[in-house]
Design a protein around this motif. Structure first.
Motif, mmCIF file in Angstrom:
data_model
loop_
_atom_site.group_PDB
_atom_site.id
_atom_site.type_symbol
_atom_site.label_atom_id
_atom_site.label_comp_id
_atom_site.label_asym_id
_atom_site.label_seq_id
_atom_site.Cartn_x
_atom_site.Cartn_y
_atom_site.Cartn_z
ATOM 1 N N ALA A 125 0.818 -1.222 0.000
ATOM 2 C CA ALA A 125 0.000 0.000 0.000
ATOM 3 C C ALA A 125 0.846 1.263 0.000
ATOM 4 O O ALA A 125 0.342 2.341 -0.336
ATOM 5 C CB ALA A 125 -0.953 -0.006 1.192
ATOM 6 N N GLU A 126 2.130 1.144 0.340
ATOM 7 C CA GLU A 126 3.023 2.306 0.246
ATOM 8 C C GLU A 126 3.244 2.720 -1.203
ATOM 9 O O GLU A 126 3.629 3.844 -1.477
ATOM 10 C CB GLU A 126 4.359 1.994 0.920
ATOM 11 C CG GLU A 126 4.254 1.828 2.415
ATOM 12 C CD GLU A 126 5.548 1.356 3.051
ATOM 13 O OE1 GLU A 126 6.598 1.376 2.366
ATOM 14 O OE2 GLU A 126 5.509 0.972 4.229
ATOM 15 N N GLY A 127 2.958 1.801 -2.136
ATOM 16 C CA GLY A 127 3.175 2.100 -3.546
ATOM 17 C C GLY A 127 1.909 2.407 -4.319
ATOM 18 O O GLY A 127 1.960 3.033 -5.375
ATOM 19 N N THR A 128 0.764 1.970 -3.814
ATOM 20 C CA THR A 128 -0.502 2.222 -4.512
ATOM 21 C C THR A 128 -1.669 2.078 -3.545
ATOM 22 O O THR A 128 -1.598 1.321 -2.576
ATOM 23 C CB THR A 128 -0.704 1.253 -5.694
ATOM 24 O OG1 THR A 128 -1.923 1.599 -6.379
ATOM 25 C CG2 THR A 128 -0.800 -0.189 -5.237
ATOM 26 N N MET A 166 10.063 -8.698 -1.644
ATOM 27 C CA MET A 166 9.458 -8.509 -2.967
ATOM 28 C C MET A 166 8.442 -7.369 -2.935
ATOM 29 O O MET A 166 8.377 -6.557 -3.865
ATOM 30 C CB MET A 166 8.761 -9.805 -3.417
ATOM 31 C CG MET A 166 9.699 -10.945 -3.726
ATOM 32 S SD MET A 166 8.829 -12.528 -3.969
ATOM 33 C CE MET A 166 7.513 -12.070 -5.086
ATOM 34 N N ALA A 167 7.651 -7.306 -1.867
ATOM 35 C CA ALA A 167 6.634 -6.258 -1.737
ATOM 36 C C ALA A 167 7.284 -4.886 -1.654
ATOM 37 O O ALA A 167 6.794 -3.921 -2.261
ATOM 38 C CB ALA A 167 5.758 -6.530 -0.511
ATOM 39 N N ALA A 172 8.135 0.225 -4.288
ATOM 40 C CA ALA A 172 9.046 1.288 -4.742
ATOM 41 C C ALA A 172 8.885 1.551 -6.229
ATOM 42 O O ALA A 172 8.884 2.700 -6.673
ATOM 43 C CB ALA A 172 10.493 0.906 -4.406
ATOM 44 N N ARG A 173 8.722 0.479 -7.022
ATOM 45 C CA ARG A 173 8.512 0.656 -8.478
ATOM 46 C C ARG A 173 7.157 1.300 -8.768
ATOM 47 O O ARG A 173 7.038 2.094 -9.692
ATOM 48 C CB ARG A 173 8.615 -0.677 -9.192
ATOM 49 C CG ARG A 173 10.033 -1.170 -9.365
ATOM 50 C CD ARG A 173 10.141 -2.334 -10.328
ATOM 51 N NE ARG A 173 9.247 -3.442 -10.041
ATOM 52 C CZ ARG A 173 9.517 -4.439 -9.204
ATOM 53 N NH1 ARG A 173 10.660 -4.468 -8.553
ATOM 54 N NH2 ARG A 173 8.646 -5.416 -9.011
ATOM 55 N N TRP A 174 6.134 0.947 -7.989
ATOM 56 C CA TRP A 174 4.815 1.518 -8.210
ATOM 57 C C TRP A 174 4.785 3.020 -7.912
ATOM 58 O O TRP A 174 4.022 3.756 -8.515
ATOM 59 C CB TRP A 174 3.768 0.822 -7.348
ATOM 60 C CG TRP A 174 3.370 -0.546 -7.835
ATOM 61 C CD1 TRP A 174 3.613 -1.099 -9.054
ATOM 62 C CD2 TRP A 174 2.635 -1.527 -7.103
ATOM 63 N NE1 TRP A 174 3.083 -2.358 -9.132
ATOM 64 C CE2 TRP A 174 2.475 -2.644 -7.932
ATOM 65 C CE3 TRP A 174 2.106 -1.567 -5.815
ATOM 66 C CZ2 TRP A 174 1.795 -3.786 -7.540
ATOM 67 C CZ3 TRP A 174 1.437 -2.710 -5.412
ATOM 68 C CH2 TRP A 174 1.281 -3.813 -6.268
ATOM 69 N N LYS A 175 5.605 3.464 -6.978
ATOM 70 C CA LYS A 175 5.632 4.891 -6.611
ATOM 71 C C LYS A 175 6.140 5.766 -7.744
ATOM 72 O O LYS A 175 5.797 6.923 -7.840
ATOM 73 C CB LYS A 175 6.523 5.114 -5.395
ATOM 74 C CG LYS A 175 5.936 4.720 -4.095
ATOM 75 C CD LYS A 175 6.925 5.070 -2.982
ATOM 76 C CE LYS A 175 6.536 4.453 -1.669
ATOM 77 N NZ LYS A 175 7.507 4.769 -0.629
#
Length: 176
Positions: A125-128, A166-167, A172-175
């Protein structure tokens, strides 16, 4: 393809003795069956609530519980479910019709969630904020887990630190 009628008969053959045993134990203990279990229709509804409902998104990350079915199965209030969702202890996915569904893969047979679910969901959820992205990620086979899905890896007792790493990478990539 499964013969639905045969499957139903088998379930009823398995359920009958188990139900009888529970009712008999209550009766032997001189406990009120109605107080313990409610009326037969209510008991049947509670038992049926433990079965995931079919949903249009089953192919993506299903089957799913709806809110009413989940609260009945877990024996908790809607507010308790919403609090767990707010803490990322449960994954709730919004539907186009304004409803909410809860992927069944996140639950163990007794109603507890798979190990480390809250930590993994919080990390993702940190990324989306897109719950469907989280659901898809949890159900996507990963070569880093020997082609297991993260949800299956956790269910089988695999090291949650691998999934959490992995999460973190995915969030990080989603951010970006």
């Amino acid at each position: 393809m499964t013969d639905i009628a045969a499957f139903e008969r088998q379930v009823m053959r398995e359920l009958g003795p188990k139900l009888h045993e529970r009712l008999q134990r209550a009766s032997d203990a001189e406990l009120s069956i109605e107080i313990l279990f409610g009326d037969p229709a209510t008991l049947a509804e509670k038992m049926a609530a433990s079965l995931p409902a079919s949903h249009i998104y089953n192919d993506i990350s299903g089957p799913f519980y709806d809110t009413a079915g989940l609260t009945r199965w877990l024996g908790v209030s809607r507010q308790a479910v919403h609090q767990k969702v707010a803490k990322h202890a449960l994954l709730a996915c919004p539907t186009a019709d304004g409803g909410t569904v809860y992927p069944a893969w996140q639950f163990l047979p007794g109603g507890a969630t798979i190990p480390a679910l809250a930590e993994v969901l919080s990390t993702l959820a940190e990324g989306t904020e897109d719950a469907w992205m989280l659901a898809l990620w949890m159900q996507a086979p990963s070569d880093l887990l020997g082609e297991d899905r993260p949800s299956d890896w956790l269910r089988k007792g695999g090291d949650p630190q691998r999934v959490l790493a992995m999460a973190r990478d995915t969030a990080a990539r989603w951010k970006v």
